[in-house]
Scaffold this active site. Structure first.
Site, mmCIF file in Angstrom:
data_model
loop_
_atom_site.group_PDB
_atom_site.id
_atom_site.type_symbol
_atom_site.label_atom_id
_atom_site.label_comp_id
_atom_site.label_asym_id
_atom_site.label_seq_id
_atom_site.Cartn_x
_atom_site.Cartn_y
_atom_site.Cartn_z
ATOM 1 C CD GLU A 21 50.463 68.466 44.424
ATOM 2 O OE1 GLU A 21 50.051 68.144 43.378
ATOM 3 O OE2 GLU A 21 51.573 68.579 44.824
ATOM 4 C CD GLU A 73 57.616 64.766 35.322
ATOM 5 O OE1 GLU A 73 57.533 65.742 34.712
ATOM 6 O OE2 GLU A 73 57.042 64.577 36.417
ATOM 7 C CE LYS A 99 49.559 66.979 40.485
ATOM 8 N NZ LYS A 99 50.916 67.311 41.020
#
Length: 121
Positions: A21, A73, A99
């Site tokens: 990622e 977050e 996401k």
């Protein structure tokens, strides 16, 4: 209190806990709602009396893509803090961060977090 909305701002960034990622990146979709007193802008029709949302999109984009965060977050918190810091007439901001390509082995539309911050709280 009046509101300004930014919907479906899509940015490619490198947030997530997995190495791929952070390396490959993925799309994120942000919805931002701010509250502010827009009475002066309604009366004057002058851009300097409101929050310039084109400028705010630039601020959000720069902040959101400047770091690689593990958690959405934390990324949403950084965006909200930047808006409150830069735009003094904003009383509160809500960041809804989606996401859609989270690496989860399931059929889903998106995972998301929503945070709201209010000036002085």
């Amino acid at each position: 209190m009046d509101k300004i909305y930014i919907k479906d701002l899509t940015l490619k960034a490198h947030h997530g806990v997995l190495p791929e990622e952070k390396e490959n990146g993925q799309p994120f979709i942000l919805d931002i709602t701010i509250t502010a007193d827009l009475e002066k802008a309604r009366e004057s029709d002058n851009l300097s009396d409101t929050v310039n949302y084109a400028e705010m999109i630039g601020t959000v984009s720069a902040v959101f893509m400047s770091e690689k965060n593990d958690l959405i977050e934390h990324a949403a918190e950084r965006v909200a803090d930047a808006i409150l810091k830069k735009y003094k007439m904003v009383e509160s901001v809500t960041v809804f961060l989606k996401k859609p390509e989270a690496p989860i082995n399931a059929d889903f539309g998106y995972v998301a977090v929503e945070i709201t911050k209010t000036r002085g709280v």
